[in-house]
Scaffold this active site. Sequence first.
Site, mmCIF file in Angstrom:
data_model
loop_
_atom_site.group_PDB
_atom_site.id
_atom_site.type_symbol
_atom_site.label_atom_id
_atom_site.label_comp_id
_atom_site.label_asym_id
_atom_site.label_seq_id
_atom_site.Cartn_x
_atom_site.Cartn_y
_atom_site.Cartn_z
ATOM 1 N N SER A 85 121.966 7.371 16.389
ATOM 2 C CA SER A 85 122.964 8.336 15.920
ATOM 3 C C SER A 85 122.923 9.600 16.765
ATOM 4 O O SER A 85 121.856 9.978 17.282
ATOM 5 C CB SER A 85 122.633 8.682 14.462
ATOM 6 O OG SER A 85 123.308 9.845 14.083
ATOM 7 N N LYS B 112 115.681 7.779 12.984
ATOM 8 C CA LYS B 112 116.421 7.307 14.172
ATOM 9 C C LYS B 112 115.637 7.647 15.436
ATOM 10 O O LYS B 112 115.497 6.819 16.338
ATOM 11 C CB LYS B 112 117.817 7.937 14.216
ATOM 12 C CG LYS B 112 118.743 7.455 13.105
ATOM 13 C CD LYS B 112 119.032 5.977 13.216
ATOM 14 C CE LYS B 112 119.828 5.440 12.046
ATOM 15 N NZ LYS B 112 119.914 3.987 11.988
ATOM 16 N N TYR C 265 116.305 11.118 7.550
ATOM 17 C CA TYR C 265 117.183 10.109 8.171
ATOM 18 C C TYR C 265 117.172 10.250 9.689
ATOM 19 O O TYR C 265 116.936 9.286 10.424
ATOM 20 C CB TYR C 265 118.612 10.256 7.624
ATOM 21 C CG TYR C 265 119.623 9.459 8.420
ATOM 22 C CD1 TYR C 265 119.690 8.075 8.308
ATOM 23 C CD2 TYR C 265 120.496 10.088 9.319
ATOM 24 C CE1 TYR C 265 120.593 7.336 9.054
ATOM 25 C CE2 TYR C 265 121.400 9.361 10.078
ATOM 26 C CZ TYR C 265 121.451 7.981 9.943
ATOM 27 O OH TYR C 265 122.333 7.253 10.698
HETATM 28 P P1 NAD Z 1 126.206 0.528 5.739
HETATM 29 O O1 NAD Z 1 125.342 1.077 4.666
HETATM 30 O O2 NAD Z 1 127.628 0.248 5.441
HETATM 31 O O3 NAD Z 1 125.546 -0.792 6.350
HETATM 32 C C1 NAD Z 1 124.167 -1.020 6.367
HETATM 33 C C2 NAD Z 1 123.932 -2.413 5.788
HETATM 34 O O4 NAD Z 1 122.536 -2.699 5.849
HETATM 35 C C3 NAD Z 1 124.357 -2.529 4.334
HETATM 36 O O5 NAD Z 1 125.171 -3.678 4.188
HETATM 37 C C4 NAD Z 1 123.045 -2.670 3.565
HETATM 38 O O6 NAD Z 1 123.195 -3.472 2.420
HETATM 39 C C5 NAD Z 1 122.151 -3.281 4.613
HETATM 40 N N1 NAD Z 1 120.711 -3.012 4.473
HETATM 41 C C6 NAD Z 1 120.097 -1.828 4.278
HETATM 42 N N2 NAD Z 1 118.772 -1.996 4.254
HETATM 43 C C7 NAD Z 1 118.543 -3.323 4.466
HETATM 44 C C8 NAD Z 1 117.380 -4.113 4.567
HETATM 45 N N3 NAD Z 1 116.157 -3.607 4.460
HETATM 46 N N4 NAD Z 1 117.517 -5.434 4.805
HETATM 47 C C9 NAD Z 1 118.745 -5.994 4.925
HETATM 48 N N5 NAD Z 1 119.884 -5.291 4.835
HETATM 49 C C10 NAD Z 1 119.775 -3.972 4.607
HETATM 50 O O7 NAD Z 1 126.081 1.544 6.972
HETATM 51 P P2 NAD Z 1 126.909 1.609 8.331
HETATM 52 O O8 NAD Z 1 127.774 2.813 8.285
HETATM 53 O O9 NAD Z 1 127.509 0.292 8.642
HETATM 54 O O10 NAD Z 1 125.718 1.931 9.329
HETATM 55 C C11 NAD Z 1 125.034 0.902 10.026
HETATM 56 C C12 NAD Z 1 123.918 1.524 10.854
HETATM 57 O O11 NAD Z 1 124.486 2.503 11.727
HETATM 58 C C13 NAD Z 1 122.866 2.248 10.013
HETATM 59 O O12 NAD Z 1 121.598 2.026 10.602
HETATM 60 C C14 NAD Z 1 123.258 3.700 10.162
HETATM 61 O O13 NAD Z 1 122.159 4.568 10.041
HETATM 62 C C15 NAD Z 1 123.808 3.730 11.580
HETATM 63 N N6 NAD Z 1 124.745 4.848 11.802
HETATM 64 C C16 NAD Z 1 125.839 4.976 10.980
HETATM 65 C C17 NAD Z 1 126.705 6.054 11.141
HETATM 66 C C18 NAD Z 1 127.889 6.239 10.222
HETATM 67 O O14 NAD Z 1 128.429 7.350 10.198
HETATM 68 N N7 NAD Z 1 128.343 5.227 9.504
HETATM 69 C C19 NAD Z 1 126.468 6.984 12.178
HETATM 70 C C20 NAD Z 1 125.358 6.811 13.015
HETATM 71 C C21 NAD Z 1 124.496 5.727 12.804
#
Ligand code: NAD
Length: 330
Positions: free
Chosen positions: A124, A152, A148
Amino acid sequence: MNILVTGGLGFIGSHTVVELLESGHEAIIVDNLYNSKVDVFDKICQITGKSPGLFIADATDAAEMDDIFSKHQIDGVIHFAGFKAVGESVSKPLEYYRNNLVSAMVVAEKCVKYKVNRFVFSSSATVYGEQEPPLKEDSELMPTSNPYGETKAMIERILTDVAKANPEFSVCLLRYFNPVGAHKSGLIGEDPNGIPNNLMPFVLRVARGEIEKLNVFGDDYDTPDGTGVRDYIHVVDLARGHLKAIEKDSAGVSVYNLGTGSGTSVLELVNTFIRVNGVDVPYEIVGRRDGDVATCYADVTKSLKELGFKAEYGIEDMVRDAWQFEKNKC
Ligand code: NAD
Ligand code: UDP
């Protein structure tokens, strides 16, 4: 290639699985449904006409992950699974450190054990801390003010060390800016549980009439209209960035920003939403949110040059597609 996608039923993961399947790859999804619903799987099948593998499993569970890795020929991993709410991470630090760090370590450990040499990680822009934009990949990792962001930065360091110790292991660290929007089918999109923290999910709930008004956090920043500026990127563009990353043939560690390279203010985004979708979004200017920076956007030179990645969609596409998904849910 056959790609294991942890968190593949989530917002970014589901769009990435669609892009993988549509470009001829196969995918195995691992998700524990912590922040997603199992019917996303049916939507992925409906969009692509294909059926990826699915394991409702926890990526922190070493035995379950070993079982999956031992029974499948896997060519690469995209690791999305994790918790992502900045504010919640402050009140639940142990849960965040445990889930995010342990899942990344378990999956990396299985990759090394089963010689799966391509690993793409969801990082991120938060790892840049409060540095001045445009943010470049070679800037130092800055301490962030929340667990958080710390996870990362820590995972980036852990994976870098794993790659150093295993020369055939390639790691691609993708630093996302602000993913928004939804698939053009309107079937998959962002569907957070509970009250959203991020701007776009909040705007959608206000537009639906579920929440009375949007609080705009500050209009006294040093930006053109005084409201915070961010680099919003369409989730389908972001998903395509993962495709480029997993297909890239290189050893060692590479780091890329995934953004558009330009910033949009809160009021620009809200006013574009109102104009494009023809719905009202009442808002009120309130005080600044703790920890917010005025402006954040990516330097995209490196991802364009080395990854061949360029975002195609603009803010109008993002607000239109996000609203279409939201209306479909009603
Ligand atoms: P999201 O919460 O929609 O998706 C994450 C998925 O991982 C979910 O379906 C959840 O059920 C699953 N999950 C969580 N812990 C788990 C585990 N231990 N085992 C199996 N499944 C698990 O989030 P997103 O927005 O799709 O983000 C995906 C990744 O991208 C994350 O790591 C997040 O930190 C990173 N990210 C997201 C953003 C954003 O703004 N959306 C920005 C930067 C980084
Ligand atoms: N924001 C806002 N009201 C909200 C949520 C966010 O004004 O209810 C602003 C926030 O201050 C920032 C921008 O919208 O300037 C993007 O915030 P978000 O939380 O989506 O992303 P981040 O700040 O983590 O990049």
